[in-house]
Design an enzyme around this catalytic site. Structure first.
Site, PDB file in Angstrom:
ATOM      1  N   MET A  13      17.835 -17.541  98.004  1.00 26.99           N
ATOM      2  CA  MET A  13      17.628 -18.075  99.305  1.00 26.99           C
ATOM      3  C   MET A  13      17.742 -16.873 100.487  1.00 26.99           C
ATOM      4  SD  MET A  13      20.334 -21.354  99.347  1.00 26.99           S
ATOM      5  CE  MET A  13      21.648 -20.461  98.635  1.00 26.99           C
ATOM      6  N   CYS A  94       7.997 -22.141  98.001  1.00 24.56           N
ATOM      7  CA  CYS A  94       8.578 -21.940  99.211  1.00 24.56           C
ATOM      8  C   CYS A  94       7.471 -22.373 100.142  1.00 24.56           C
ATOM      9  CB  CYS A  94       8.890 -20.588  99.359  1.00 24.56           C
ATOM     10  SG  CYS A  94      10.155 -20.172 100.423  1.00 24.56           S
ATOM     11  N   ASN A 205      16.606 -28.391  89.816  1.00 25.12           N
ATOM     12  CA  ASN A 205      17.302 -27.693  91.102  1.00 25.12           C
ATOM     13  C   ASN A 205      17.113 -28.732  92.019  1.00 25.12           C
ATOM     14  OD1 ASN A 205      15.825 -26.057  93.695  1.00 25.12           O
ATOM     15  ND2 ASN A 205      18.212 -25.710  93.236  1.00 25.12           N
ATOM     16  N   GLY A 206      18.045 -28.912  93.010  1.00 28.45           N
ATOM     17  CA  GLY A 206      17.892 -29.589  94.193  1.00 28.45           C
ATOM     18  C   GLY A 206      19.116 -30.516  94.315  1.00 28.45           C
ATOM     19  N   GLY A 227      21.970 -23.914  95.052  1.00 32.50           N
ATOM     20  CA  GLY A 227      21.843 -23.150  96.319  1.00 32.50           C
ATOM     21  C   GLY A 227      22.786 -23.564  97.292  1.00 32.50           C
TER      22      GLY A 227
HETATM   23  C1  LIG Z   1      17.988 -20.983 103.745  1.00 26.27           C
HETATM   24  C2  LIG Z   1      17.209 -21.109 102.465  1.00 26.27           C
HETATM   25  C3  LIG Z   1      16.404 -20.109 102.167  1.00 26.27           C
HETATM   26  C4  LIG Z   1      15.648 -20.123 100.928  1.00 26.27           C
HETATM   27  N1  LIG Z   1      15.024 -19.499 100.471  1.00 26.27           N
HETATM   28  C5  LIG Z   1      14.336 -19.424  99.200  1.00 26.27           C
HETATM   29  C6  LIG Z   1      13.638 -18.215  98.667  1.00 26.27           C
HETATM   30  O1  LIG Z   1      13.789 -17.076  98.943  1.00 26.27           O
HETATM   31  N2  LIG Z   1      12.914 -18.389  97.352  1.00 26.27           N
HETATM   32  C7  LIG Z   1      12.889 -19.727  96.936  1.00 26.27           C
HETATM   33  O2  LIG Z   1      12.222 -20.055  95.731  1.00 26.27           O
HETATM   34  N3  LIG Z   1      13.474 -20.881  97.487  1.00 26.27           N
HETATM   35  C8  LIG Z   1      14.400 -20.444  98.659  1.00 26.27           C
HETATM   36  N4  LIG Z   1      14.973 -21.760  98.963  1.00 26.27           N
HETATM   37  C9  LIG Z   1      14.925 -22.951  98.139  1.00 26.27           C
HETATM   38  C10 LIG Z   1      16.081 -22.784  97.314  1.00 26.27           C
HETATM   39  O3  LIG Z   1      16.108 -21.791  96.418  1.00 26.27           O
HETATM   40  C11 LIG Z   1      16.289 -24.307  96.671  1.00 26.27           C
HETATM   41  O4  LIG Z   1      15.201 -24.606  95.861  1.00 26.27           O
HETATM   42  C12 LIG Z   1      16.809 -25.461  97.501  1.00 26.27           C
HETATM   43  O5  LIG Z   1      17.742 -24.811  98.308  1.00 26.27           O
HETATM   44  C13 LIG Z   1      17.125 -26.534  96.769  1.00 26.27           C
HETATM   45  O6  LIG Z   1      18.458 -26.335  96.056  1.00 26.27           O
HETATM   46  P1  LIG Z   1      19.778 -26.733  96.681  1.00 26.27           P
HETATM   47  O7  LIG Z   1      19.922 -28.296  97.126  1.00 26.27           O
HETATM   48  O8  LIG Z   1      20.694 -26.411  95.601  1.00 26.27           O
HETATM   49  O9  LIG Z   1      20.029 -25.906  97.922  1.00 26.27           O
HETATM   50  C14 LIG Z   1      15.653 -21.476 100.274  1.00 26.27           C
HETATM   51  C15 LIG Z   1      16.518 -22.573 100.791  1.00 26.27           C
HETATM   52  C16 LIG Z   1      17.195 -22.279 101.783  1.00 26.27           C
HETATM   53  C17 LIG Z   1      18.209 -23.623 102.307  1.00 26.27           C
END
Ligand SMILES: Cc1cc2nc3c(=O)[nH]c(=O)nc-3n(C[C@H](O)[C@H](O)[C@H](O)COP(=O)(O)O)c2cc1C
Length: 325
Positions: A13, A94, A205-206, A227
């Site tokens: 993230m 992303c 993930n998600g 995340g």
């Molecule tokens: C603030 C933020 C920054 C993120 N930056 C990235 C990143 O650098 N690379 C990536 O693959 N996903 C990025 N994501 C997506 C997360 O890796 C993840 O796929 C997404 O938040 C869903 O998972 P979660 O619901 O557990 O947070 C980002 C998400 C957030 C909220």
């Protein structure tokens, strides 16, 4: 890398999972796999800072790369390997504008052949695992067949693992922020893909919010990546090694305060090198989620950590506001 470390991983993230936050996580779980923030090939090749720096204690740690130029990706993956990273992960999910303009991230979901070439080239050039983090589809490319064929080709390219953010990316109709929550989750589709690709490690993930939810997903897939829930409540990791990695129960489980105090030597070292407290203390704000006076703790830190010469005492004073030991 321990072959089970992917059973639980910290999602990459941007701006959140920097090395400070990763070091905090490592105090609580020795086993989980940590991902760096998305690191672009441009930053690594042309940037002034050392974007690849991390601490030994962070192993197992995966470097997430963002880029679309294969030669640049190879240069960066080789550098990552030299730095001792345990895995190279390619960002194919992303949805941010900045990333789309650079023609990588989720836009690559449209070009499976290019992504497979990237994976093949990286595999030819580094000896560490090469993995991909992707979505279930993009815009009109939303069929099961599409993602199935994509993954079949990645498997042929010898990808070592795939992490599926269990939703589509809608680049034409939704903002990057909307793309994080609005496209509906489809865990069933991920489970079906795992059934179809028995020999390929697949992580899900998600919106996974707890270790209990993670355990339920692990009935269907090889790994769970979390995340936001981890960022906003990192202390859930205190049970991770026992619940997810089957470690024996700890005789003494560190309390929230003990975890934070165990982090002090790392913070002191950062301050001694001229680093600012706020760059680390901002990652502590979720440590008392669901505990009385968490708000007072957060407020105290937010009001004091940016001041000149702010040191460990800011955190100690904030801890006094919490009754729990
Ligand atoms: C603030 C933020 C920054 C993120 N930056 C990235 C990143 O650098 N690379 C990536 O693959 N996903 C990025 N994501 C997506 C997360 O890796 C993840 O796929 C997404 O938040 C869903 O998972 P979660 O619901 O557990 O947070 C980002 C998400 C957030 C909220």
């Amino acid at each position: 890398m321990n072959s089970t470390s992917h059973r639980l991983s910290l999602a990459p993230m941007l701006d959140l999972t920097d090395k400070h936050f990763r070091n905090l996580c490592r105090i609580m779980s020795k086993e989980m796999l940590l991902y760096t923030e998305l690191t672009t090939t441009g930053a690594i090749i042309y940037g002034k800072n050392d974007y690849l720096a991390y601490e030994d204690i962070e192993h197992p740690i995966a470097l997430q790369l963002g880029g679309s130029n294969i030669n640049d990706l190879i240069i960066c993956a080789k550098k990552g390997e030299e730095y001792g990273y345990d895995e190279i992960n390619l960002n194919v999910g992303c949805p941010s504008d900045r990333v789309q303009n650079g023609s990588f991230g989720a836009i690559l979901m449209r070009t499976p052949a290019l992504v497979c070439d990237m994976v093949k080239s990286l595999k030819d050039n580094v000896g560490i695992p090469v993995t991909v983090k992707m979505r279930l589809g993009v815009d009109e490319l939303d069929s099961y067949e599409y993602i199935h064929n994509f993954i079949a080709n990645l498997a042929k390219a010898n990808v070592d693992e795939i992490t599926l953010h269990a939703r589509m990316a809608f680049l034409k109709t939704m903002s990057p922020k909307e793309n994080r929550d609005k496209p509906p989750l489809n865990y069933e589709r991920v489970y079906k893909l795992k059934e179809d690709f028995k020999n390929l490690p697949i992580s899900i993930n998600g919106n996974i919010n707890s270790l209990d939810e993670a355990l339920a997903h692990l009935q269907h897939v090889d790994g769970v990546m979390i995340g936001r829930a981890l960022y906003h409540n990192p202390y859930m990791l205190i049970d991770a090694d026992e619940l997810i990695f089957n470690h024996p129960a700890q005789k003494h489980k560190l309390t929230r305060k003990e975890v934070i105090r165990a982090f002090y030597p790392y913070i002191e070292e950062h301050l001694a090198k001229g680093g600012l407290l706020k760059h680390i203390s901002r990652h502590l704000l979720g440590m008392f989620t669901n505990i009385p006076n968490a708000r007072a703790f957060r407020q105290y830190i937010a009001q004091n950590h940016y001041k000149d010469n702010a040191g460990i005492e800011v955190i100690e004073n904030a801890l006094v506001l919490i009754d729990e030991d």
